[in-house]
Design a protein around this motif. Structure first.
Motif, PDB file in Angstrom:
ATOM      1  N   GLU A  54     -62.207 -58.932   5.854  1.00  0.00           N
ATOM      2  CA  GLU A  54     -61.580 -58.436   6.825  1.00  0.00           C
ATOM      3  C   GLU A  54     -62.347 -57.541   7.462  1.00  0.00           C
ATOM      4  OE1 GLU A  54     -58.956 -58.429   9.546  1.00  0.00           O
ATOM      5  OE2 GLU A  54     -58.573 -59.552   7.884  1.00  0.00           O
ATOM      6  N   GLU A  58     -59.002 -53.647   5.871  1.00  0.00           N
ATOM      7  CA  GLU A  58     -57.962 -53.598   5.041  1.00  0.00           C
ATOM      8  C   GLU A  58     -57.221 -55.000   5.419  1.00  0.00           C
ATOM      9  OE1 GLU A  58     -55.842 -50.207   6.331  1.00  0.00           O
ATOM     10  OE2 GLU A  58     -55.348 -51.086   8.321  1.00  0.00           O
ATOM     11  N   SER A  59     -56.300 -55.416   4.288  1.00  0.00           N
ATOM     12  CA  SER A  59     -55.404 -56.622   4.622  1.00  0.00           C
ATOM     13  C   SER A  59     -53.856 -56.214   4.298  1.00  0.00           C
ATOM     14  CB  SER A  59     -55.804 -57.826   3.677  1.00  0.00           C
ATOM     15  OG  SER A  59     -57.157 -57.991   4.192  1.00  0.00           O
ATOM     16  N   CYS A  60     -52.852 -56.574   4.938  1.00  0.00           N
ATOM     17  CA  CYS A  60     -51.464 -56.594   4.877  1.00  0.00           C
ATOM     18  C   CYS A  60     -51.119 -57.435   3.795  1.00  0.00           C
ATOM     19  CB  CYS A  60     -50.877 -56.533   6.043  1.00  0.00           C
ATOM     20  SG  CYS A  60     -48.893 -56.721   5.662  1.00  0.00           S
ATOM     21  N   ARG A  90     -54.223 -48.671  -2.123  1.00  0.00           N
ATOM     22  CA  ARG A  90     -53.051 -49.351  -1.438  1.00  0.00           C
ATOM     23  C   ARG A  90     -52.307 -48.111  -0.451  1.00  0.00           C
ATOM     24  NH1 ARG A  90     -47.367 -48.989  -2.715  1.00  0.00           N
ATOM     25  NH2 ARG A  90     -46.446 -50.892  -2.375  1.00  0.00           N
ATOM     26  N   ARG A  93     -47.019 -48.421   4.613  1.00  0.00           N
ATOM     27  CA  ARG A  93     -46.682 -48.349   5.792  1.00  0.00           C
ATOM     28  C   ARG A  93     -45.440 -49.085   6.266  1.00  0.00           C
ATOM     29  NH1 ARG A  93     -52.238 -50.216   8.482  1.00  0.00           N
ATOM     30  NH2 ARG A  93     -53.713 -48.765   7.169  1.00  0.00           N
ATOM     31  N   TRP A  96     -44.383 -52.691   4.427  1.00  0.00           N
ATOM     32  CA  TRP A  96     -45.415 -53.279   4.246  1.00  0.00           C
ATOM     33  C   TRP A  96     -46.575 -52.412   3.716  1.00  0.00           C
ATOM     34  CZ3 TRP A  96     -44.593 -58.322   4.015  1.00  0.00           C
ATOM     35  CH2 TRP A  96     -43.869 -58.952   5.009  1.00  0.00           C
ATOM     36  N   TYR A  98     -50.648 -52.264   2.798  1.00  0.00           N
ATOM     37  CA  TYR A  98     -52.050 -52.489   3.133  1.00  0.00           C
ATOM     38  C   TYR A  98     -53.039 -52.102   2.064  1.00  0.00           C
ATOM     39  CZ  TYR A  98     -50.200 -53.431   7.657  1.00  0.00           C
ATOM     40  OH  TYR A  98     -49.388 -53.800   8.807  1.00  0.00           O
ATOM     41  N   TYR A  99     -54.094 -53.135   1.789  1.00  0.00           N
ATOM     42  CA  TYR A  99     -54.941 -52.785   0.622  1.00  0.00           C
ATOM     43  C   TYR A  99     -56.462 -52.815   1.169  1.00  0.00           C
ATOM     44  CZ  TYR A  99     -51.177 -54.057  -2.282  1.00  0.00           C
ATOM     45  OH  TYR A  99     -49.680 -53.936  -3.029  1.00  0.00           O
ATOM     46  N   SER A 100     -57.211 -51.875   0.650  1.00  0.00           N
ATOM     47  CA  SER A 100     -58.751 -51.893   1.066  1.00  0.00           C
ATOM     48  C   SER A 100     -59.469 -51.808  -0.220  1.00  0.00           C
ATOM     49  CB  SER A 100     -58.957 -50.790   2.150  1.00  0.00           C
ATOM     50  OG  SER A 100     -58.477 -49.436   1.563  1.00  0.00           O
TER      51      SER A 100
END
Length: 116
Positions: A54, A58-60, A90, A93, A96, A98-100
């Motif tokens: 991504e 980060e990705s939701c 994690r 927000r 939701w 969000y992960y990175s």
């Protein structure tokens, strides 16, 4: 007929004791096993790959269900395992998450494998 070589020393001496500690202690082995178990699942490997690829870094969770063709609870379970293993972070927000990637986590895994 030739006699077979003796495998045990004839003096009866036991194996010489080793003074060096084991290369990998029990706690270090347990910690590495957690990471290796997290990586041992194809869906979790794919999740790491998707998050890493991504552009934003980060990705939701809402964007991770479709590529894996899995339900949100299953994806969340896999993500929790990756977070618990120290590979992903994690951030919540609103509704939701969000992960990175944890900075340096994949490099640490590579070094860990090479150090075995």
């Amino acid at each position: 007929m030739n006699a077979l070589p003796t495998l045990v020393p004839e003096t009866g001496d036991a194996c010489p004791s080793r003074e060096a500690p084991p290369a990998l202690g029990a706690e270090a082995a347990r910690q590495k096993a957690v990471v290796f178990k997290a990586l041992a699942d194809p869906n979790r490997l794919r999740l790491l790959s998707i998050v890493k690829a991504e552009a934003s870094g980060e990705s939701c969770v809402c964007d991770l269900t479709e590529p894996l063709d899995l339900g949100q609870p299953t994806v969340s379970h896999h993500l929790k395992i990756l977070v618990d293993a120290g590979l992903l972070s994690r951030e919540k927000r609103g509704t939701w998450a969000y992960y990175s990637l944890v900075p340096g986590a994949l490099d640490a895994v590579s070094e860990s494998i090479l150090a075995l």
